[in-house]
Write an enzyme that holds these catalytic residues in place. Sequence first.
Site, PDB file in Angstrom:
ATOM      1  N   SER A  38      72.554  44.468  51.550  1.00 18.58           N
ATOM      2  CA  SER A  38      73.853  44.490  50.993  1.00 18.58           C
ATOM      3  C   SER A  38      73.742  45.793  51.680  1.00 18.58           C
ATOM      4  O   SER A  38      72.860  46.863  51.033  1.00 18.58           O
ATOM      5  CB  SER A  38      74.581  43.825  49.905  1.00 18.58           C
ATOM      6  OG  SER A  38      75.436  44.801  49.954  1.00 18.58           O
TER       7      SER A  38
ATOM      8  N   TYR B 128      75.044  44.919  41.154  1.00 16.47           N
ATOM      9  CA  TYR B 128      74.397  44.839  42.391  1.00 16.47           C
ATOM     10  C   TYR B 128      73.472  45.511  43.284  1.00 16.47           C
ATOM     11  O   TYR B 128      73.180  45.466  44.126  1.00 16.47           O
ATOM     12  CB  TYR B 128      75.751  43.519  42.847  1.00 16.47           C
ATOM     13  CG  TYR B 128      75.575  43.406  44.191  1.00 16.47           C
ATOM     14  CD1 TYR B 128      74.790  42.233  44.397  1.00 16.47           C
ATOM     15  CD2 TYR B 128      76.304  43.584  45.536  1.00 16.47           C
ATOM     16  CE1 TYR B 128      75.087  41.519  45.183  1.00 16.47           C
ATOM     17  CE2 TYR B 128      76.053  43.312  46.963  1.00 16.47           C
ATOM     18  CZ  TYR B 128      75.468  42.267  47.019  1.00 16.47           C
ATOM     19  OH  TYR B 128      75.535  40.954  47.508  1.00 16.47           O
TER      20      TYR B 128
HETATM   21  N1  LIG Z   1      79.116  38.655  51.345  1.00 13.88           N
HETATM   22  C1  LIG Z   1      79.309  39.769  51.699  1.00 13.88           C
HETATM   23  O1  LIG Z   1      80.439  39.782  51.470  1.00 13.88           O
HETATM   24  C2  LIG Z   1      77.321  39.893  51.728  1.00 13.88           C
HETATM   25  C3  LIG Z   1      77.839  41.302  52.170  1.00 13.88           C
HETATM   26  C4  LIG Z   1      75.721  41.519  51.813  1.00 13.88           C
HETATM   27  C5  LIG Z   1      75.142  41.203  51.068  1.00 13.88           C
HETATM   28  N2  LIG Z   1      75.376  40.140  50.845  1.00 13.88           N
HETATM   29  C6  LIG Z   1      74.893  38.574  50.602  1.00 13.88           C
HETATM   30  O2  LIG Z   1      74.063  37.514  51.834  1.00 13.88           O
HETATM   31  C7  LIG Z   1      73.683  36.669  51.046  1.00 13.88           C
HETATM   32  C8  LIG Z   1      74.707  35.653  50.572  1.00 13.88           C
HETATM   33  O3  LIG Z   1      76.006  35.742  50.376  1.00 13.88           O
HETATM   34  P1  LIG Z   1      76.919  34.394  50.316  1.00 13.88           P
HETATM   35  O4  LIG Z   1      77.778  35.222  49.964  1.00 13.88           O
HETATM   36  O5  LIG Z   1      76.671  33.345  51.021  1.00 13.88           O
HETATM   37  O6  LIG Z   1      76.740  34.587  48.432  1.00 13.88           O
HETATM   38  P2  LIG Z   1      77.366  32.452  48.613  1.00 13.88           P
HETATM   39  O7  LIG Z   1      77.347  32.710  46.292  1.00 13.88           O
HETATM   40  O8  LIG Z   1      77.779  31.919  49.065  1.00 13.88           O
HETATM   41  O9  LIG Z   1      75.666  32.473  48.372  1.00 13.88           O
HETATM   42  C9  LIG Z   1      74.328  31.980  48.092  1.00 13.88           C
HETATM   43  C10 LIG Z   1      73.381  31.020  47.376  1.00 13.88           C
HETATM   44  O10 LIG Z   1      72.885  31.329  46.775  1.00 13.88           O
HETATM   45  C11 LIG Z   1      72.550  29.975  45.761  1.00 13.88           C
HETATM   46  N3  LIG Z   1      71.621  30.468  45.043  1.00 13.88           N
HETATM   47  C12 LIG Z   1      72.172  31.342  44.193  1.00 13.88           C
HETATM   48  N4  LIG Z   1      70.978  31.587  43.012  1.00 13.88           N
HETATM   49  C13 LIG Z   1      70.348  30.652  43.330  1.00 13.88           C
HETATM   50  C14 LIG Z   1      68.690  30.523  42.537  1.00 13.88           C
HETATM   51  N5  LIG Z   1      68.395  31.091  41.397  1.00 13.88           N
HETATM   52  N6  LIG Z   1      67.798  30.469  43.325  1.00 13.88           N
HETATM   53  C15 LIG Z   1      68.556  29.397  44.467  1.00 13.88           C
HETATM   54  N7  LIG Z   1      69.403  29.858  44.848  1.00 13.88           N
HETATM   55  C16 LIG Z   1      70.720  30.069  43.962  1.00 13.88           C
HETATM   56  C17 LIG Z   1      73.551  29.643  45.564  1.00 13.88           C
HETATM   57  O11 LIG Z   1      73.941  28.384  45.083  1.00 13.88           O
HETATM   58  C18 LIG Z   1      74.845  29.383  46.989  1.00 13.88           C
HETATM   59  O12 LIG Z   1      74.422  28.711  47.402  1.00 13.88           O
HETATM   60  C19 LIG Z   1      73.049  37.850  49.541  1.00 13.88           C
HETATM   61  O13 LIG Z   1      71.702  37.569  49.540  1.00 13.88           O
HETATM   62  C20 LIG Z   1      74.091  38.625  49.190  1.00 13.88           C
HETATM   63  O14 LIG Z   1      74.260  39.558  48.404  1.00 13.88           O
HETATM   64  C21 LIG Z   1      76.786  39.025  51.049  1.00 13.88           C
END
Ligand SMILES: NC(=O)c1ccc[n+]([C@@H]2O[C@H](COP(=O)([O-])OP(=O)(O)OC[C@H]3O[C@@H](n4cnc5c(N)ncnc54)[C@H](O)[C@@H]3O)[C@@H](O)[C@H]2O)c1
Length: 262
Positions: free
Chosen positions: A141, A168
């Site tokens: 991220s 985070y």
């Molecule tokens: N949304 C943003 O703005 C953003 C920005 C930068 C990075 N990211 C990264 O992108 C990725 C996805 O983000 P998102 O916004 O889709 O999040 P989200 O919370 O919608 O999805 C995350 C998924 O991971 C699953 N999960 C959580 N803990 C788990 C575990 N212990 N074992 C298995 N599955 C697990 C959840 O059930 C969920 O389906 C993450 O790594 C997040 O850090 C997101």
Amino acid sequence: MKLQGKVAIITGAAQGIGREYALRFVEEGAAVAIVDTRLQQARDLEQEITARKGRAIAIGADVTNEAQLAAMAKQVADCFGRIDALINNAAIYYDLELGRASLEYGRKVMDVNVFGVMLASWAVFPYMERQHSGSIINIASIAAWPGAISPPPMRSARAGGITGGDLYGISKAAVIYITQSMALNFGKSNIRVNAIAPGVTMSEATRKVVAGRFIEALIGQSALGRALEPRDLAGAAVFLASDDSALMTGQCLVVDAGCKIS
Ligand SMILES: NC(=O)c1ccc[n+]([C@@H]2O[C@H](COP(=O)([O-])OP(=O)(O)OC[C@H]3O[C@@H](n4cnc5c(N)ncnc54)[C@H](O)[C@@H]3O)[C@@H](O)[C@H]2O)c1
């Protein structure tokens, strides 16, 4: 189709950005394993993909559980015959305590976001090593760089010291370290390890946890003047999983509409 015949495991693919990686990988010809603790949502996605004649399997596994990950990797190899790519996408931040930082919560974030990446990678390693090929894509991220998601309005709102947002960020900085370290260690087995560092992406989780004014401040500081939608990240993941990036390893692609330029 750039991923024809390839098999990809995507953790955290039941919703949000991971779901879009899965859908795009299938469009590009890959078979996908949708790995998540939200098994029902993962099964719904599996059905959606198979109804369109794509190949998918939903697997309930927690990325902090080594035994579940080993069973998951075996199930994928048994089902599809090989493992070509792993996207380490699962992470937690949707219940982040942005304004404060308890030690207990910090440990939970590290367990999922850092150790989860290592454990899932170790689970697929024997299969990729046997094939003498593989691509691991770790989702970092722009939060890995402290200034990138702390525009002045947020800074002044901070309680001081380390906040939940910092925890985070620390976990995502560790993901970049792991990417470089694994790239060095796995290279001899022709396994590539790269990262993607997304900027603010309008997933359900983002809408839930990040205040509108914070999102506006971040968009305001981005060169392209916009936030990303989950599907905007899929192209970078396809590139890193495909042979187009065959000589790339240990790198982090920043996909953030120009939020962090340096
Ligand atoms: N949304 C943003 O703005 C953003 C920005 C930068 C990075 N990211 C990264 O992108 C990725 C996805 O983000 P998102 O916004 O889709 O999040 P989200 O919370 O919608 O999805 C995350 C998924 O991971 C699953 N999960 C959580 N803990 C788990 C575990 N212990 N074992 C298995 N599955 C697990 C959840 O059930 C969920 O389906 C993450 O790594 C997040 O850090 C997101």
